[in-house]
Design an enzyme around this catalytic site. Structure first.
Site, short mmCIF file in Angstrom:
data_model
loop_
_atom_site.label_atom_id
_atom_site.label_comp_id
_atom_site.label_asym_id
_atom_site.label_seq_id
_atom_site.Cartn_x
_atom_site.Cartn_y
_atom_site.Cartn_z
N LYS A 112 0.82 -1.21 0.00
CA LYS A 112 0.00 0.00 0.00
C LYS A 112 0.86 1.26 0.00
O LYS A 112 0.47 2.27 -0.59
CB LYS A 112 -0.97 0.00 1.19
N LYS A 194 -5.04 -8.53 -6.12
CA LYS A 194 -6.33 -8.69 -5.43
C LYS A 194 -7.38 -7.68 -5.92
O LYS A 194 -7.05 -6.53 -6.17
CB LYS A 194 -6.07 -8.49 -3.94
N LYS A 197 -11.63 -2.49 -3.35
CA LYS A 197 -12.62 -1.44 -3.54
C LYS A 197 -11.98 -0.11 -3.90
O LYS A 197 -12.61 0.73 -4.53
CB LYS A 197 -13.56 -1.32 -2.34
#
Ligand code: AQP
Length: 331
Positions: A112, A194, A197
């Site tokens: 991230k 993955k 959202k």
């Protein structure tokens, strides 16, 4: 006494098919057998930038999506993380029992932080807050996908260290709750990544509130290969992902799917995958739309309030024990 389960999802957008197949659907299955607490992880969501007005909407929307997917507020404690300030307080205490080195090894942080220009301390510290979430409630089991296993391990390490430093079994060591057939759903555009959202490419993700036409459009555009053969293989990540999804929503095995689509090209396969996804999403959307009616506002608020009250009572007790153990004095 039923065993304790705790889990949450970040309100960083509309929930995805991945959140549903990897988490929510299992929560619904286990809600009768365990004492479950499910929360909306709003404190976690601000570890990356969020628009405040959008976040407010998302938090309420996630609660409604939980209910629309079948979580029963009479059977579970459903609450919003920031309504129970003990999560943040225990997070701080646990920060003082966690090493920089162990947090630096977290792969989610590495992944991230690559996407951020200015990486926030909160993103680095995410696993400590997650440990606080779990340890506050003496959770026996935490349903985790593969991606969250490392975070559960660190929660156990922190709990062990704390118990040993203060020579008291304050925290229960949580176990992972791995359900068979828990699918890991990948991005439709980059099937080695993955489904998320917060993916900037909205074509990559199926959202729980996507209508039939949108689902069909996204699945039709899904990245595959040029072989035109439906076969489950590591060398065909796009088709493997669509087969995983199809298998998860229809309960068919990979060999049944291969048989069903023998000699049939990707076009028809994708249409059938899209249709099977929408068959699962239609009833969820119908319930969600009912919940959007203004007369349900109070009902939803009350669920959150009742859930937070139940959770806070437990959290306060645990935090009191922790404060005593570390040597704080009472007011
Ligand atoms: N693609 C996925 N396949 C299977 N399970 C998934 N989960 C998430 N994505 C998939 C499971 O959903 C639970 C909660 O996820 P989260 O929203 O709290 O955090 P996340 O894993 O970081 O999910 P996202 O969608 O990728 O959020 P953003 O984009 O905000 O980072 C977990 O149990 C997870 O395993």
């Amino acid at each position: 006494m039923k065993k304790q389960i705790l889990s949450g999802i970040q309100p960083s957008g509309i929930l995805t098919l991945g959140n549903y197949l990897g988490a929510l659907r299992n929560w619904v299955k286990i809600q009768n057998d365990y004492d479950c607490k499910f929360f909306v992880a709003d404190l976690h969501s601000i570890t990356v930038d969020q628009d405040p007005e959008q976040l407010r909407k998302n938090i309420k929307s996630v609660i409604m999506q939980y209910l629309a997917c079948g979580l029963d507020p009479e059977k579970n404690t459903i609450f919003i993380q920031s309504h129970v300030h003990e999560h943040a307080e225990l997070g701080w205490i646990l920060n003082c029992s966690t090493y920089m080195g162990e947090l630096s090894r977290m792969t989610q942080f590495k992944d991230k932080s690559k996407k951020q220009e200015n990486v926030k301390v909160g993103l680095f510290d995410y696993p400590v807050l997650m440990a606080a979430d779990i340890l506050l409630y003496d959770a026996d089991f935490v349903p985790v996908g593969q991606d969250q296993k490392q975070h559960l391990e660190i929660a156990r390490d922190i709990a062990k260290r704390f118990n040993s430093t203060y020579k008291k079994e304050i925290f229960k060591l949580p176990e992972g709750y791995i359900t068979e057939n828990t699918a890991k759903i990948m991005s439709l555009q980059e099937p080695t990544k993955k489904m998320s959202k917060s993916d900037e490419n909205k074509e990559a993700t199926i959202f729980l509130l996507d209508d039939r036409a949108t689902v069909l459009k996204k699945v039709k555009k899904a990245v595959t290969d040029s072989e035109n053969v439906i076969k489950y293989s590591e060398e065909k990540p796009g088709i493997k992902n669509l087969m995983n999804i199809y298998s998860a929503v229809t309960d068919k095995t990979y060999s049944q799917i291969e048989e069903e689509f023998k000699g049939i090209g990707y076009g028809k396969f994708k249409e059938d995958v899209a249709s099977a996804i929408s068959d699962i999403l239609d009833p969820i959307q119908e319930k969600y739309n009912q919940m959007l009616l203004p007369e349900n506002d109070e009902y939803i608020k009350n669920i959150c309030k009742k859930g937070a009250d139940v959770a806070q009572k437990i959290a306060q007790e645990k935090l009191k024990e922790v404060y005593e153990a570390v040597g704080f004095v009472t007011k």
